[in-house]
Write a protein that holds these residues in place. Structure first.
Motif, mmCIF file in Angstrom:
data_model
loop_
_atom_site.group_PDB
_atom_site.id
_atom_site.type_symbol
_atom_site.label_atom_id
_atom_site.label_comp_id
_atom_site.label_asym_id
_atom_site.label_seq_id
_atom_site.Cartn_x
_atom_site.Cartn_y
_atom_site.Cartn_z
ATOM 1 N N ASN A 99 -16.279 -3.075 -9.392
ATOM 2 C CA ASN A 99 -15.008 -3.612 -8.918
ATOM 3 C C ASN A 99 -14.087 -3.832 -10.111
ATOM 4 N N TYR A 149 -11.254 -5.320 -10.216
ATOM 5 C CA TYR A 149 -10.384 -6.488 -10.088
ATOM 6 C C TYR A 149 -11.206 -7.783 -10.187
ATOM 7 N N ASP A 200 -5.550 -10.423 -6.797
ATOM 8 C CA ASP A 200 -4.768 -10.091 -7.990
ATOM 9 C C ASP A 200 -4.976 -8.611 -8.301
ATOM 10 N N ARG A 201 -3.930 -7.807 -8.083
ATOM 11 C CA ARG A 201 -4.008 -6.375 -8.361
ATOM 12 C C ARG A 201 -3.226 -6.009 -9.624
ATOM 13 N N GLU A 202 -2.872 -7.035 -10.406
ATOM 14 C CA GLU A 202 -2.186 -6.791 -11.673
ATOM 15 C C GLU A 202 -3.120 -6.896 -12.876
ATOM 16 N N THR A 203 -4.307 -7.450 -12.651
ATOM 17 C CA THR A 203 -5.277 -7.640 -13.724
ATOM 18 C C THR A 203 -6.553 -6.877 -13.387
ATOM 19 N N ILE A 204 -7.017 -6.070 -14.330
ATOM 20 C CA ILE A 204 -8.218 -5.265 -14.077
ATOM 21 C C ILE A 204 -9.219 -5.388 -15.224
ATOM 22 N N ASN A 232 -3.600 -6.639 -18.081
ATOM 23 C CA ASN A 232 -2.667 -7.115 -17.060
ATOM 24 C C ASN A 232 -1.373 -6.326 -17.127
#
Length: 216
Positions: free
Chosen positions: A7, A9, A14-18, A38
């Motif tokens: 995963n 994320y 939160d789909r801006e930080t991976i 981010n």
């Protein structure tokens, strides 16, 4: 709650930080476990396309980023092919346009001076829109300020900023830095890190040193 390994994320909704490692497919980009990126402007999963620039296979350059790094939105890693060779009397990159000028295609890399790959240590924080140039090594625990342009190596646990980057100060004294580099907590098993989370996050260096250090 443990995030599944596949995963990208680490935070719910939160789909801006991976976790950057899970978004990389290029074999010449190596990212360590738990390193985050981010991006609130673009899809962070397109890091290799948007943030690793002029990274062409012909140079065999590598971007290596360690574990537990934090990379802010817009940070760029600028590779050798962005350069124009200073050996030439012209700034124009004639070897790239070998067809136009009837030059040897195999000599295309003569258009730039190859400075090598980029190496980022562990637990490094790279600030907003910082630029890291080819040939640079950033040591463990270093902090790179927002919009800093890093043209040379940054020692471990050093805060650097400016254009070009200059050391601002060391985060800890020399003895503490030496011990942290020997501890290498980022290489400990996950459960060992979790047990020492209080010491790490509170800055309790003595408690961390007193912990049972896992064997390498």
């Amino acid at each position: 709650m443990t995030i599944p390994a596949d995963n990208p994320y680490p935070r719910t909704n939160d789909r801006e930080t991976i976790y950057l490692k899970n978004a990389i497919t290029d074999p010449d980009i190596v990212v360590g476990d738990y390193t985050i990126y981010n991006d609130f402007v673009r899809d962070p999963a397109e890091f290799a396309k948007n943030n690793v620039l002029y990274h062409y296979p012909v140079n065999h350059d590598r971007l290596v980023i360690g574990k537990f790094c934090s990379i802010a939105c817009g940070a760029k890693f600028l590779f050798t092919s962005a350069n124009h060779t200073l050996r030439s009397l012209a700034t124009y990159p004639f070897p790239i346009f070998f067809e136009e000028w009837d030059l040897e295609k195999k000599n295309v890399t003569e258009a730039w001076d190859n400075k090598g790959g980029i190496l980022v240590g562990n637990d490094v924080w790279i600030g907003y829109e910082a630029v890291i140039l080819s040939g640079v090594t950033i040591g463990d625990g270093a902090i790179i300020g927002a919009r800093t342009v890093v043209t040379g190596d940054v020692p471990p646990y050093t805060i650097a900023g400016g254009v070009p980057a200059k050391p601002i100060r060391r985060r800890f004294d020399a003895q503490t830095i030496s011990k942290l580099q020997k501890l290498r907590w980022w290489d400990w098993p996950r459960d060992a890190i979790a047990r020492q989370m209080g010491a790490i996050c509170s800055g309790d260096f003595d408690a961390l040193c007193a912990a049972d250090i896992p064997l390498a």
